[in-house]
Design a protein around this motif. Structure first.
Motif, PDB file in Angstrom:
ATOM      1  N   ILE A  34       0.924  -1.305   0.083  1.00 11.43           N
ATOM      2  CA  ILE A  34       0.147  -0.023   0.101  1.00 11.43           C
ATOM      3  C   ILE A  34       0.953   1.257   0.165  1.00 11.43           C
ATOM      4  O   ILE A  34       0.787   2.084  -0.723  1.00 11.43           O
ATOM      5  CB  ILE A  34      -0.748   0.138   1.190  1.00 11.43           C
ATOM      6  CG1 ILE A  34      -1.881  -1.411   1.236  1.00 11.43           C
ATOM      7  CG2 ILE A  34      -1.702   1.232   1.285  1.00 11.43           C
ATOM      8  CD1 ILE A  34      -2.777  -1.446   2.255  1.00 11.43           C
ATOM      9  N   ALA A  35       1.899   1.093   0.687  1.00 14.96           N
ATOM     10  CA  ALA A  35       2.942   2.433   1.065  1.00 14.96           C
ATOM     11  C   ALA A  35       3.630   2.622  -0.486  1.00 14.96           C
ATOM     12  O   ALA A  35       3.458   3.985  -0.637  1.00 14.96           O
ATOM     13  CB  ALA A  35       3.944   2.050   1.895  1.00 14.96           C
ATOM     14  N   ARG A  36       3.829   1.600  -1.188  1.00 10.55           N
ATOM     15  CA  ARG A  36       4.483   1.723  -2.440  1.00 10.55           C
ATOM     16  C   ARG A  36       3.403   2.391  -3.613  1.00 10.55           C
ATOM     17  O   ARG A  36       3.701   3.301  -4.127  1.00 10.55           O
ATOM     18  CB  ARG A  36       4.999   0.201  -2.944  1.00 10.55           C
ATOM     19  CG  ARG A  36       5.966   0.583  -4.169  1.00 10.55           C
ATOM     20  CD  ARG A  36       6.630  -0.954  -4.718  1.00 10.55           C
ATOM     21  NE  ARG A  36       7.229  -1.733  -3.431  1.00 10.55           N
ATOM     22  CZ  ARG A  36       6.796  -2.891  -2.853  1.00 10.55           C
ATOM     23  NH1 ARG A  36       5.722  -3.387  -3.510  1.00 10.55           N
ATOM     24  NH2 ARG A  36       7.465  -3.271  -2.021  1.00 10.55           N
ATOM     25  N   GLN A  37       2.280   1.892  -3.368  1.00 13.06           N
ATOM     26  CA  GLN A  37       1.257   2.311  -4.379  1.00 13.06           C
ATOM     27  C   GLN A  37       0.919   3.692  -4.036  1.00 13.06           C
ATOM     28  O   GLN A  37       0.314   4.515  -5.053  1.00 13.06           O
ATOM     29  CB  GLN A  37      -0.111   1.341  -4.249  1.00 13.06           C
ATOM     30  CG  GLN A  37       0.083   0.253  -4.731  1.00 13.06           C
ATOM     31  CD  GLN A  37       0.047   0.042  -6.437  1.00 13.06           C
ATOM     32  OE1 GLN A  37      -0.544   0.827  -7.038  1.00 13.06           O
ATOM     33  NE2 GLN A  37       0.878  -0.791  -6.991  1.00 13.06           N
ATOM     34  N   MET A  38       0.766   4.135  -2.755  1.00  7.09           N
ATOM     35  CA  MET A  38       0.430   5.451  -2.444  1.00  7.09           C
ATOM     36  C   MET A  38       1.319   6.527  -2.292  1.00  7.09           C
ATOM     37  O   MET A  38       1.171   7.655  -2.254  1.00  7.09           O
ATOM     38  CB  MET A  38      -0.485   5.281  -0.977  1.00  7.09           C
ATOM     39  CG  MET A  38      -1.781   4.775  -1.033  1.00  7.09           C
ATOM     40  SD  MET A  38      -2.596   4.585   0.805  1.00  7.09           S
ATOM     41  CE  MET A  38      -3.381   6.313   0.445  1.00  7.09           C
ATOM     42  N   GLY A  39       2.712   6.098  -2.450  1.00  9.81           N
ATOM     43  CA  GLY A  39       3.893   6.891  -2.310  1.00  9.81           C
ATOM     44  C   GLY A  39       4.092   7.340  -0.963  1.00  9.81           C
ATOM     45  O   GLY A  39       4.402   8.565  -0.822  1.00  9.81           O
ATOM     46  N   ARG A  40       3.685   6.518  -0.230  1.00  4.95           N
ATOM     47  CA  ARG A  40       3.772   6.875   1.446  1.00  4.95           C
ATOM     48  C   ARG A  40       4.937   6.166   1.910  1.00  4.95           C
ATOM     49  O   ARG A  40       4.830   5.051   1.551  1.00  4.95           O
ATOM     50  CB  ARG A  40       2.613   6.923   2.000  1.00  4.95           C
ATOM     51  CG  ARG A  40       1.594   8.299   1.296  1.00  4.95           C
ATOM     52  CD  ARG A  40       0.208   8.165   2.084  1.00  4.95           C
ATOM     53  NE  ARG A  40      -0.742   9.262   1.780  1.00  4.95           N
ATOM     54  CZ  ARG A  40      -1.071  10.049   2.229  1.00  4.95           C
ATOM     55  NH1 ARG A  40      -0.661  10.579   3.655  1.00  4.95           N
ATOM     56  NH2 ARG A  40      -1.739  11.044   1.675  1.00  4.95           N
ATOM     57  N   THR A  41       5.101   6.345   3.133  1.00  5.90           N
ATOM     58  CA  THR A  41       5.813   5.422   3.982  1.00  5.90           C
ATOM     59  C   THR A  41       5.098   4.352   4.703  1.00  5.90           C
ATOM     60  O   THR A  41       3.819   4.548   4.745  1.00  5.90           O
ATOM     61  CB  THR A  41       6.973   6.159   5.221  1.00  5.90           C
ATOM     62  OG1 THR A  41       5.703   6.699   6.194  1.00  5.90           O
ATOM     63  CG2 THR A  41       7.587   7.315   4.748  1.00  5.90           C
ATOM     64  N   GLU A  42       5.626   3.375   5.183  1.00  9.82           N
ATOM     65  CA  GLU A  42       4.908   2.349   5.983  1.00  9.82           C
ATOM     66  C   GLU A  42       3.960   2.954   7.257  1.00  9.82           C
ATOM     67  O   GLU A  42       3.006   2.530   7.453  1.00  9.82           O
ATOM     68  CB  GLU A  42       5.611   0.864   6.176  1.00  9.82           C
ATOM     69  CG  GLU A  42       6.133   0.441   5.122  1.00  9.82           C
ATOM     70  CD  GLU A  42       7.115  -0.958   5.480  1.00  9.82           C
ATOM     71  OE1 GLU A  42       6.653  -1.561   6.113  1.00  9.82           O
ATOM     72  OE2 GLU A  42       8.133  -1.084   4.714  1.00  9.82           O
ATOM     73  N   GLY A  43       5.111   3.653   7.886  1.00  9.62           N
ATOM     74  CA  GLY A  43       4.348   4.315   9.034  1.00  9.62           C
ATOM     75  C   GLY A  43       3.203   5.357   8.870  1.00  9.62           C
ATOM     76  O   GLY A  43       2.350   5.432   9.592  1.00  9.62           O
ATOM     77  N   ALA A  44       3.138   5.778   7.722  1.00 11.04           N
ATOM     78  CA  ALA A  44       2.119   6.728   7.446  1.00 11.04           C
ATOM     79  C   ALA A  44       0.951   6.164   6.977  1.00 11.04           C
ATOM     80  O   ALA A  44      -0.317   6.529   7.244  1.00 11.04           O
ATOM     81  CB  ALA A  44       2.603   7.835   6.267  1.00 11.04           C
ATOM     82  N   VAL A  45       1.092   4.941   6.222  1.00 15.47           N
ATOM     83  CA  VAL A  45      -0.187   4.191   5.988  1.00 15.47           C
ATOM     84  C   VAL A  45      -0.735   3.444   7.244  1.00 15.47           C
ATOM     85  O   VAL A  45      -1.765   3.324   7.215  1.00 15.47           O
ATOM     86  CB  VAL A  45       0.473   2.918   4.722  1.00 15.47           C
ATOM     87  CG1 VAL A  45      -0.751   2.082   4.683  1.00 15.47           C
ATOM     88  CG2 VAL A  45       0.698   3.548   3.461  1.00 15.47           C
ATOM     89  N   SER A  46       0.299   2.996   8.131  1.00 19.72           N
ATOM     90  CA  SER A  46      -0.225   2.304   9.231  1.00 19.72           C
ATOM     91  C   SER A  46      -1.065   3.462  10.092  1.00 19.72           C
ATOM     92  O   SER A  46      -2.012   3.085  10.644  1.00 19.72           O
ATOM     93  CB  SER A  46       0.951   2.072  10.283  1.00 19.72           C
ATOM     94  OG  SER A  46       1.583   0.698   9.696  1.00 19.72           O
ATOM     95  N   ALA A  47      -0.447   4.627  10.119  1.00 14.55           N
ATOM     96  CA  ALA A  47      -1.622   5.708  10.809  1.00 14.55           C
ATOM     97  C   ALA A  47      -2.752   5.968  10.044  1.00 14.55           C
ATOM     98  O   ALA A  47      -3.790   6.084  10.905  1.00 14.55           O
ATOM     99  CB  ALA A  47      -0.687   6.956  10.704  1.00 14.55           C
TER     100      ALA A  47
END
Length: 65
Positions: A34-47
């Motif tokens: 998801i992080a890769r697809q959204m261009g965000r960090t894993e931490g940001a996706v978790s949040a």
């Protein structure tokens, strides 16, 4: 009626939260994907997922009462 309210609650989430929830729970993607697809960090996706799940839990709690 309950599923309609839950769908409405999902639609009411901010776009990034809704997309993250759909990818994680409907498409069964891993957070790293998801992080890769959204261009965000894993931490940001978790949040994003954490905030979205908390909001949806509130809706479910209202439905149960």
């Amino acid at each position: 009626e309950q599923s309609e309210r839950l769908a409405a609650a999902l639609d009411g989430l901010p776009d990034a939260q809704r997309v993250a929830v759909e990818m994680r729970f409907l498409q069964r993607m891993k957070v790293v994907e998801i992080a890769r697809q959204m261009g965000r960090t894993e931490g940001a996706v978790s949040a994003l997922l954490h905030r979205a799940v908390e909001a949806l839990r509130g809706v479910l709690a209202e439905l149960e009462s």
